[in-house]
Design an enzyme around this catalytic site. Structure first.
Site, mmCIF file in Angstrom:
data_model
loop_
_atom_site.group_PDB
_atom_site.id
_atom_site.type_symbol
_atom_site.label_atom_id
_atom_site.label_comp_id
_atom_site.label_asym_id
_atom_site.label_seq_id
_atom_site.Cartn_x
_atom_site.Cartn_y
_atom_site.Cartn_z
ATOM 1 N N LYS A 99 0.816 -1.221 0.000
ATOM 2 C CA LYS A 99 0.000 0.000 0.000
ATOM 3 C C LYS A 99 0.845 1.264 0.000
ATOM 4 C CE LYS A 99 -2.906 -3.024 -0.174
ATOM 5 N NZ LYS A 99 -3.337 -3.436 -1.514
ATOM 6 N N ASP A 144 -7.164 -1.292 -5.393
ATOM 7 C CA ASP A 144 -7.857 -2.052 -4.363
ATOM 8 C C ASP A 144 -7.370 -1.635 -2.971
ATOM 9 O OD1 ASP A 144 -9.520 -3.944 -3.210
ATOM 10 O OD2 ASP A 144 -8.135 -5.618 -3.512
ATOM 11 N N GLU A 192 -11.714 -8.396 1.294
ATOM 12 C CA GLU A 192 -11.920 -9.677 0.641
ATOM 13 C C GLU A 192 -12.245 -10.777 1.656
ATOM 14 O OE1 GLU A 192 -7.539 -8.394 -0.041
ATOM 15 O OE2 GLU A 192 -9.544 -7.499 -0.023
#
Length: 246
Positions: free
Chosen positions: A172, A197, A227
């Site tokens: 990230k 994402d 997820e």
């Protein structure tokens, strides 16, 4: 879920994707990835990408281990972006175990191609095995290297003059420097779409600030959840490049 969620698939902190704390998680580095590979290869139909994705999803939901695939719910957001853009050249940052590569490649037209960049050789080896099982290897070039090294060489080494759709799903803290490097190398063109994402959890706040305040990106946030875990809010950011030449 560590902020560094790509490039260390065999060693990062294990986390259950369910609320059942009694389910075992593997502590042996790489064992949970090997288990997923064995399950997918033994229970899914060769050459059937959707059946293979279903096997990934089933195992991720029931095994008690956390897998960092985009997953079936947020995967539908990615599917919609692919359908809207109809890309010829797709690049992925963070291939992990090949789930998103299969999801993307199975929807590409005949002349289109995916370049999937994965830093971890162990992850990449599993991804390649499952891509072979899906009969999609001809549509995917798996590049085992750091994104910061590959991005400046996409044109010279892989013939990528511009990216139609970029899927970002690696570490990230690399979202921001890597999109800046993409822009520095002029790899986007008018209409190019960037799909990012996990922008809420674990989060990429500096990336969001950059794209949302950039004069040549238009942005849409698609809210969802982590997820395989509906209890953890997450989102996918879709940014469209609007400039002809830069």
């Amino acid at each position: 879920y560590q902020r560094r969620v790509r490039g260390d698939c065999s060693n990062h902190t294990k986390m259950s994707s369910t609320s059942n704390d009694d389910k075992p998680v593997h502590s042996v580095p790489g064992q949970r990835e090997r288990d997923l590979l064995a399950y997918v290869m033994s229970t899914s139909r060769e050459g059937d990408p959707q059946n293979i994705l279903d096997a990934y999803d089933k195992y991720a939901r029931t095994s008690g281990n956390f897998y960092m695939n985009v997953g079936d719910d947020k995967g539908k957001i990615l599917d919609s972006a692919l359908k809207a853009r109809n890309p010829k050249v797709v690049v992925e940052f963070g291939g992990y175990l090949g789930y998103s590569a299969i999801r993307i490649a199975s929807q590409l037209p005949a002349a289109a191609h995916l370049y999937s960049i994965e830093y971890d050789p162990f992850c990449a080896s599993i991804a390649q095995k499952i891509l072979n099982h899906a009969k999609l290897s001809s549509k995917v070039t798996l590049i085992v290297q750091e994104t910061k090294i590959v991005i400046p060489k996409l044109s010279s080494d892989f013939g990528v003059k511009s990216i139609d759709l970029l899927f970002i799903d690696h570490w990230k803290e690399l979202y921001l420097p890597d999109i800046q490097l993409v822009l520095q190398n002029k790899l986007l063109k008018k209409g190019s779409v960037v799909v990012a994402d996990n922008v809420i959890y674990p989060g990429a706040p500096d990336y969001l600030e950059f794209v949302r305040n950039h004069p040549h990106f238009t942005n849409t946030t698609h809210h969802s959840h982590l997820e395989y875990n509906p209890d953890v809010p997450d989102a996918v950011e879709i940014s469209t490049w609007t400039l002809d030449d830069y």
